[in-house]
Design a protein around this motif. Structure first.
Motif: not given
Length: 338
Positions: A119-142
């Motif tokens: 239940x972190x309040x926000x995420x800082x992502x450092x990396x190169x590109x997102x898999x479809x699964x990661x993108x879905x996780x971020x899209x669905x995150x509040x």
């Protein structure tokens, strides 16, 4: 006898105030009488009381933590960005949870799911590109997600970065100015947005504009470690290349050491420019000329922007016009001619 933990109840009892008053003091609420605040703070210091972040989160419906995701825990570049994030997080009273996608125990999507479960309040992502699964996780995150020090293939995510294409152009132009006619490019992977949409097109554009050879064979991809870059040096020389722009400092060090071991004089016979400007650039001999990025600032500004996003009630409004591009420069050291 086992020492009993100091709780908010302990502090309240010793200071002869309510737990609500202790909570207000801990959270910086100004609605406390000065003499009461001084008494509570004295007890907190005496008992060495440390507020429980989880308990505070339950009360405020926020965890007061941010998640920071890096590709590899050993990469200097991302570690230096994380230092800026951590300092600003502390300034805003946030704790930082650092995790790496490079783990043998979990898939990247499981790493993110585990972080979201905290239940972190926000995420800082450092990396190169997102898999479809990661993108879905971020899209669905509040919660808000921000990309720091990189480019990903999801343009909806706000980011803090430099202009990597412009940096590559600066490096190639400098090498061309030194009279090189066959200039190579070494990057990690050609399918990542930072390379496919940034560095590789920029490299070809400069060569074409200057009438130089823009052969795909001179673009080396899929080599993302020191040893792989070291082993690649023979092939680079065999192709008649006399100058190289390398996206990563450690990879540049691998090429540099291989050239030195083969008796090639750098920079007299071969010039190298590295892309990050980490501490590695100072450790090689000769020292590496680099694209210097304001890495601490990239991290610090990312955290400041994330705090703003976390305060926004309208998530769509929070992500509008939230990309920040910081300046870069070429710092000439010893792997290029003066």
């Amino acid at each position: 006898m086992k020492k009993q933990p100091v709780t908010i109840y302990t502090v309240a009892k010793e200071a002869n105030v309510s737990m609500a008053t202790v909570s207000r003091v801990v959270n910086g609420n100004t609605n406390v009488k000065p003499e009461t605040r001084e008494r509570v703070e004295a007890v907190i210091k005496e008992l060495n009381y440390r507020p429980n972040a989880v308990a505070r989160g339950l009360a405020s419906k926020k965890s007061t933590t941010v998640g920071v995701v890096i590709p590899k825990i050993t990469e200097d570049y991302f570690a230096e960005l994380a230092a800026g994030i951590d300092d600003v997080a502390a300034l805003y009273n946030y704790d930082m949870i650092l995790t790496s996608l490079d783990t043998i125990h979990q898939q990247p999507v499981q790493v993110i799911q585990s972080m979201l479960a905290k239940q972190v309040d926000g995420i800082i992502f450092m990396g190169h590109d997102l898999s479809a699964e990661l993108q879905a996780e971020f899209d669905n995150s509040s919660i808000p997600v921000l990309v720091a020090g990189s480019v990903v293939d999801d343009e909806k995510l706000p980011s803090v970065r430099i202009d990597y294409a412009a940096a590559a152009k600066d490096a190639i132009n400098l090498l061309a100015d030194h009279g090189h006619e066959k200039i190579g490019l070494l990057v990690g992977y050609d399918q990542t947005a930072i390379n496919a949409k940034g560095r590789i097109p920029a490299y070809k554009e400069v060569l074409a504009a200057r009438g130089l050879e823009a052969d795909d064979q001179n673009v080396f991809v899929g080599h993302d470690s020191y040893q792989e870059a070291y082993d690649l040096a023979k092939q680079i020389l065999a192709q008649g290349i006399t100058a190289l722009f390398v996206s990563d400092d450690l990879m540049a060090a691998g090429v540099l050491n291989a050239l030195t071991d083969q008796g090639v004089q750098v920079p007299a016979d071969f010039e190298i420019i590295a892309g990050n400007g980490t501490s590695t650039a100072h450790l090689t001999r000769p020292m590496l000329t680099t694209i210097d990025q304001p890495m601490y600032d990239l991290g610090a500004i990312s955290m400041r922007l994330l705090t703003k996003m976390m305060k926004e009630t309208d998530q769509e409004q929070a992500t509008e016009d939230q990309s920040v591009v910081l300046p870069h420069e070429i710092v000439v050291r010893q792997s290029t001619r003066q």
